[in-house]
Scaffold this motif. Structure first.
Motif, PDB file in Angstrom:
ATOM      1  N   LEU A  57      -8.729   3.465  10.297  1.00  0.00           N
ATOM      2  CA  LEU A  57      -7.363   3.097  10.662  1.00  0.00           C
ATOM      3  C   LEU A  57      -6.849   2.088   9.641  1.00  0.00           C
ATOM      4  CD1 LEU A  57      -5.025   3.381  12.693  1.00  0.00           C
ATOM      5  CD2 LEU A  57      -5.949   1.363  13.842  1.00  0.00           C
ATOM      6  N   VAL A  58      -5.803   2.483   8.897  1.00  0.00           N
ATOM      7  CA  VAL A  58      -5.223   1.646   7.854  1.00  0.00           C
ATOM      8  C   VAL A  58      -4.085   0.824   8.441  1.00  0.00           C
ATOM      9  CG1 VAL A  58      -3.968   1.674   5.651  1.00  0.00           C
ATOM     10  CG2 VAL A  58      -5.806   3.321   6.073  1.00  0.00           C
ATOM     11  N   THR A  59      -4.040  -0.461   8.075  1.00  0.00           N
ATOM     12  CA  THR A  59      -2.935  -1.340   8.461  1.00  0.00           C
ATOM     13  C   THR A  59      -2.260  -1.837   7.196  1.00  0.00           C
ATOM     14  OG1 THR A  59      -4.106  -2.037  10.451  1.00  0.00           O
ATOM     15  CG2 THR A  59      -2.292  -3.431   9.718  1.00  0.00           C
ATOM     16  N   ALA A  60      -0.932  -1.650   7.119  1.00  0.00           N
ATOM     17  CA  ALA A  60      -0.145  -2.097   5.968  1.00  0.00           C
ATOM     18  C   ALA A  60       0.172  -3.581   6.140  1.00  0.00           C
ATOM     19  CB  ALA A  60       1.138  -1.280   5.868  1.00  0.00           C
ATOM     20  N   ASN A  61      -0.228  -4.404   5.165  1.00  0.00           N
ATOM     21  CA  ASN A  61      -0.076  -5.848   5.271  1.00  0.00           C
ATOM     22  C   ASN A  61       1.051  -6.433   4.433  1.00  0.00           C
ATOM     23  OD1 ASN A  61      -2.302  -6.029   7.029  1.00  0.00           O
ATOM     24  ND2 ASN A  61      -3.688  -5.955   5.287  1.00  0.00           N
ATOM     25  N   SER A  62       1.207  -5.942   3.210  1.00  0.00           N
ATOM     26  CA  SER A  62       2.260  -6.469   2.347  1.00  0.00           C
ATOM     27  C   SER A  62       2.638  -5.414   1.319  1.00  0.00           C
ATOM     28  CB  SER A  62       1.804  -7.758   1.649  1.00  0.00           C
ATOM     29  OG  SER A  62       0.742  -7.495   0.751  1.00  0.00           O
ATOM     30  N   GLU A  63       3.782  -5.594   0.706  1.00  0.00           N
ATOM     31  CA  GLU A  63       4.329  -4.634  -0.245  1.00  0.00           C
ATOM     32  C   GLU A  63       3.375  -4.435  -1.425  1.00  0.00           C
ATOM     33  OE1 GLU A  63       8.754  -3.790  -2.069  1.00  0.00           O
ATOM     34  OE2 GLU A  63       8.127  -5.857  -1.771  1.00  0.00           O
ATOM     35  N   GLY A  64       3.174  -3.184  -1.789  1.00  0.00           N
ATOM     36  CA  GLY A  64       2.312  -2.870  -2.925  1.00  0.00           C
ATOM     37  C   GLY A  64       1.599  -1.551  -2.723  1.00  0.00           C
ATOM     38  N   THR A  65       0.583  -1.315  -3.543  1.00  0.00           N
ATOM     39  CA  THR A  65      -0.191  -0.083  -3.472  1.00  0.00           C
ATOM     40  C   THR A  65      -1.665  -0.424  -3.384  1.00  0.00           C
ATOM     41  OG1 THR A  65       1.460   1.090  -4.790  1.00  0.00           O
ATOM     42  CG2 THR A  65      -0.706   2.102  -4.635  1.00  0.00           C
ATOM     43  N   ALA A  66      -2.368   0.247  -2.493  1.00  0.00           N
ATOM     44  CA  ALA A  66      -3.809   0.072  -2.358  1.00  0.00           C
ATOM     45  C   ALA A  66      -4.466   1.448  -2.347  1.00  0.00           C
ATOM     46  CB  ALA A  66      -4.148  -0.682  -1.073  1.00  0.00           C
TER      47      ALA A  66
END
Length: 93
Positions: A57-66
């Motif tokens: 389960l992925v959680t988006a934390n801040s703007e950008g690319t991972a």
């Protein structure tokens, strides 16, 4: 009977566009489906942008690319998914 070894791993969806605070479940397919050890590990290359739990389960934390990498315990096979995180759009416009 010899153990059935993992021969491949695929993670889906490959590309994920999320807003900060959103989550997305990644799905993993192990080949062959009857492999004895189907355990995998998930790792984010940039936890400031996106984190991932042990279930994918992925959680988006801040703007950008991972990039999320899934690795099989059996054989160390890998696949990756790209996470593109944007700021939430302002509902006020």
């Amino acid at each position: 009977m010899p153990p059935v070894k993992v021969t491949g791993v695929t993670v889906a969806p490959k590309t994920n566009n999320l807003e900060v605070g959103a989550t997305r479940q990644l799905n993993v397919t192990i080949e062959p489906s009857n492999a004895d050890n189907q355990e995998v590990t998930f790792v984010s290359n940039d936890e400031a942008v996106a984190t991932v739990d042990s279930d994918g389960l992925v959680t988006a934390n801040s703007e950008g690319t991972a990039t999320i990498t899934v690795t099989t315990d059996d054989g160390g096979l890998t696949d990756t998914a790209s996470i593109n995180v944007t700021l939430p759009t302002d509902p006020e416009g």
